[in-house]
Design an enzyme around this catalytic site. Structure first.
Site, PDB file in Angstrom:
ATOM      1  CG  ASN A 184      -6.706  -0.976   1.473  1.00 11.35           C
ATOM      2  OD1 ASN A 184      -6.026  -0.667   0.500  1.00 11.35           O
ATOM      3  ND2 ASN A 184      -6.173  -1.315   2.636  1.00 11.35           N
TER       4      ASN A 184
ATOM      5  CG  HIS B 232      -3.285   3.379   1.846  1.00 11.60           C
ATOM      6  ND1 HIS B 232      -3.859   2.910   0.692  1.00 11.60           N
ATOM      7  CD2 HIS B 232      -3.289   2.339   2.732  1.00 11.60           C
ATOM      8  CE1 HIS B 232      -4.187   1.638   0.867  1.00 11.60           C
ATOM      9  NE2 HIS B 232      -3.861   1.276   2.091  1.00 11.60           N
TER      10      HIS B 232
ATOM     11  CB  CYS C 159      -0.939  -0.004   1.193  1.00 10.34           C
ATOM     12  SG  CYS C 159      -2.054  -1.415   1.174  1.00 10.34           S
TER      13      CYS C 159
HETATM   14  O1  UT7 Z   1      -3.766  -1.177   3.524  1.00  7.46           O
HETATM   15  C1  UT7 Z   1      -2.929  -1.719   4.491  1.00  7.46           C
HETATM   16  C2  UT7 Z   1      -3.178  -1.072   5.772  1.00  7.46           C
HETATM   17  N1  UT7 Z   1      -4.310  -1.671   6.436  1.00  7.46           N
HETATM   18  C3  UT7 Z   1      -4.955  -0.982   7.339  1.00  7.46           C
HETATM   19  O2  UT7 Z   1      -4.651   0.150   7.552  1.00  7.46           O
HETATM   20  C4  UT7 Z   1      -6.027  -1.658   8.167  1.00  7.46           C
HETATM   21  C5  UT7 Z   1      -5.903  -1.218   9.597  1.00  7.46           C
HETATM   22  N2  UT7 Z   1      -6.900  -1.798  10.481  1.00  7.46           N
HETATM   23  C6  UT7 Z   1      -8.194  -1.452  10.424  1.00  7.46           C
HETATM   24  O3  UT7 Z   1      -8.616  -0.675   9.597  1.00  7.46           O
HETATM   25  C7  UT7 Z   1      -9.107  -1.995  11.494  1.00  7.46           C
HETATM   26  O4  UT7 Z   1      -8.340  -2.589  12.519  1.00  7.46           O
HETATM   27  C8  UT7 Z   1     -10.128  -3.036  10.976  1.00  7.46           C
HETATM   28  C9  UT7 Z   1     -11.185  -2.345  10.127  1.00  7.46           C
HETATM   29  C10 UT7 Z   1      -9.420  -4.113  10.180  1.00  7.46           C
HETATM   30  C11 UT7 Z   1     -10.855  -3.694  12.155  1.00  7.46           C
HETATM   31  O5  UT7 Z   1     -11.495  -2.708  12.945  1.00  7.46           O
HETATM   32  P1  UT7 Z   1     -11.313  -2.703  14.531  1.00  7.46           P
HETATM   33  O6  UT7 Z   1     -12.160  -1.636  15.059  1.00  7.46           O
HETATM   34  O7  UT7 Z   1      -9.829  -2.626  14.813  1.00  7.46           O
HETATM   35  O8  UT7 Z   1     -11.917  -4.087  14.935  1.00  7.46           O
HETATM   36  P2  UT7 Z   1     -11.208  -5.274  15.748  1.00  7.46           P
HETATM   37  O9  UT7 Z   1     -10.224  -5.972  14.891  1.00  7.46           O
HETATM   38  O10 UT7 Z   1     -10.789  -4.751  17.091  1.00  7.46           O
HETATM   39  O11 UT7 Z   1     -12.449  -6.227  15.966  1.00  7.46           O
HETATM   40  C12 UT7 Z   1     -13.552  -5.851  16.818  1.00  7.46           C
HETATM   41  C13 UT7 Z   1     -14.576  -6.966  16.785  1.00  7.46           C
HETATM   42  C14 UT7 Z   1     -13.958  -8.342  17.020  1.00  7.46           C
HETATM   43  O12 UT7 Z   1     -14.889  -9.076  17.790  1.00  7.46           O
HETATM   44  P3  UT7 Z   1     -14.666  -9.276  19.369  1.00  7.46           P
HETATM   45  O13 UT7 Z   1     -13.341  -9.962  19.504  1.00  7.46           O
HETATM   46  O14 UT7 Z   1     -14.679  -7.889  19.937  1.00  7.46           O
HETATM   47  O15 UT7 Z   1     -15.852 -10.120  19.766  1.00  7.46           O
HETATM   48  C15 UT7 Z   1     -13.861  -8.939  15.648  1.00  7.46           C
HETATM   49  O16 UT7 Z   1     -13.932 -10.346  15.667  1.00  7.46           O
HETATM   50  O17 UT7 Z   1     -15.182  -7.025  15.502  1.00  7.46           O
HETATM   51  C16 UT7 Z   1     -15.084  -8.349  14.982  1.00  7.46           C
HETATM   52  N3  UT7 Z   1     -15.003  -8.281  13.536  1.00  7.46           N
HETATM   53  C17 UT7 Z   1     -16.088  -8.173  12.750  1.00  7.46           C
HETATM   54  N4  UT7 Z   1     -17.399  -8.110  13.034  1.00  7.46           N
HETATM   55  C18 UT7 Z   1     -18.241  -7.989  11.999  1.00  7.46           C
HETATM   56  C19 UT7 Z   1     -13.886  -8.273  12.763  1.00  7.46           C
HETATM   57  N5  UT7 Z   1     -14.238  -8.159  11.465  1.00  7.46           N
HETATM   58  C20 UT7 Z   1     -15.594  -8.098  11.438  1.00  7.46           C
HETATM   59  C21 UT7 Z   1     -16.526  -7.971  10.396  1.00  7.46           C
HETATM   60  N6  UT7 Z   1     -17.843  -7.906  10.731  1.00  7.46           N
HETATM   61  N7  UT7 Z   1     -16.182  -7.883   9.113  1.00  7.46           N
END
Ligand code: UT7
Length: 333
Positions: free
Chosen positions: A288, A258, A117
């Protein structure tokens, strides 16, 4: 080498292309346990475009390139160098040469550059070095990715995030230097947080010798860690690039990050005290798109008449590597 005099750089044209199939959040709820509400509030993404055969990276990149060439007022025959920033070439040996052939850019040398990226940012600075040293005058830089090929569509942590697309710019030698400052960074110790890793199955050469038959695992990401990394490192690297440019943050007309997550974009803008009306975002429409996201957002803003000649743009890419970087440049000649 034609001469060793230093030349300035101007970005004189842009173009972009996305595939024709869109996939809305609601459809993803039929594949994995997710909801439109979760995806929208956590990422800002509402839909993404997916490349289906016969669409290809070469076709998208060529379309974007043709627009950039026209916008810059040059012809393909004028191009000295084609740099394709991608992690998802149609051909693992590289797709830049195919694009050169499609464009009929007969004079141009063409090669791929892989920095995930951050690819567009790293490509911008690489292209600039060839112009600064006087070696080349006209460079076509493309950021293009088809990550949908490498996503596990059963993995809700990643499949909701990515989309496909291509963006391109023309960089030209110019009397005044419009690339005002930049900074690039890598930290391989954090590589495990975001991978599209090689996977070998076995194939037999002789009874005693078995070599791997190559393919790749789908994308795997520790979203939380990458989020934390981005929100901390991106403001720092933009500050560094601003310092190199001898500019303060209030001089920025547009922030183009990005497009990974609207929350990251908002958090970085907040940390830098950049008001919303200066922040360019299209993550809602495309998700993305990796190396394509910055030139895609740039091109849309130019075509919408937001970005005008002489505007100062701060841009930053970040992602797998881990790698990140920022550049400050002034639009057009
Ligand atoms: O391009 C390369 C660079 N990439 C990035 O910059 C990505 C950076 N990261 C992010 O944008 C975010 O971390 C994400 C969008 C990937 C995830 O968001 P988050 O607010 O950090 O969520 P999380 O990983 O802390 O997950 C929170 C909850 C979890 O459940 P529990 O453990 O709290 O019960 C996940 O299992 O959300 C759950 N979860 C989902 N729920 C519904 C993870 N993915 C999903 C989903 N739908 N698609």
């Amino acid at each position: 080498m034609q001469n060793l005099l230093k030349n300035g750089i101007a970005i004189t044209g842009s173009g972009s292309a996305v595939p024709s199939t869109s996939l809305e959040n609601e459809v993803l709820t039929q594949l994995v346990e997710t909801s439109d509400e979760w995806i929208t509030t956590r990422t800002g993404i509402r839909q993404r475009q997916l490349a289906l055969p016969p669409e290809s990276l070469t076709i998208l990149a060529t379309d974007a390139s043709k627009q950039a060439i026209t916008a810059a007022g040059i012809t393909a025959a004028d191009i000295d160098l084609i740099l394709l920033a991608t992690s998802t070439p149609d051909d693992l040996f590289g797709s830049a040469c195919r694009i050169q052939a499609e464009l009929d850019a007969t004079k141009a040398v063409a090669f791929d550059l892989t920095a995930a990226c951050s690819g567009f940012l790293f490509g911008l600075v690489t292209a600039a070095q060839f112009i600064r040293t006087g070696v080349y005058q006209n460079v076509l830089l493309i950021g293009a990715d088809i990550l949908s090929r490498w996503v596990d569509w059963q993995d809700r942590r990643t499949c909701v995030l990515f989309g496909d697309g291509a963006g391109a710019v023309i960089l030209q030698a110019n009397n005044s230097d419009r690339l005002l400052g930049f900074s690039l960074k890598s930290d391989g110790t954090q590589n495990h947080h975001l991978n599209l890793a090689y996977e070998g199955t076995t194939q037999q050469v002789t009874p005693d010798i078995h070599v791997p038959r190559g393919t790749y695992h789908p994308i795997s990401m520790n979203g939380k860690e990458v989020y934390r990394f981005a929100v901390q490192k991106v403001p720092e690297v933009i500050d560094k690039a601003l310092f190199e440019a001898h500019l303060t943050v209030d001089r920025i007309d547009w922030l183009i990050l990005h497009q990974a997550n609207q929350r990251i974009i908002n958090a970085v803008a907040d940390r830098l005290n950049i008001p919303d009306h200066k922040v360019i975002s299209n993550v809602a429409h495309y998700g993305n798109t990796s190396a394509a996201s910055i030139p895609l957002a740039l091109d849309e803003a130019v075509r919408q008449g937001k970005i005008k000649p002489n505007d100062i743009i701060a841009t930053s890419g970040f992602g797998a590597g881990l790698s990140w970087g920022a550049a400050i440049f002034q639009w057009a000649r």
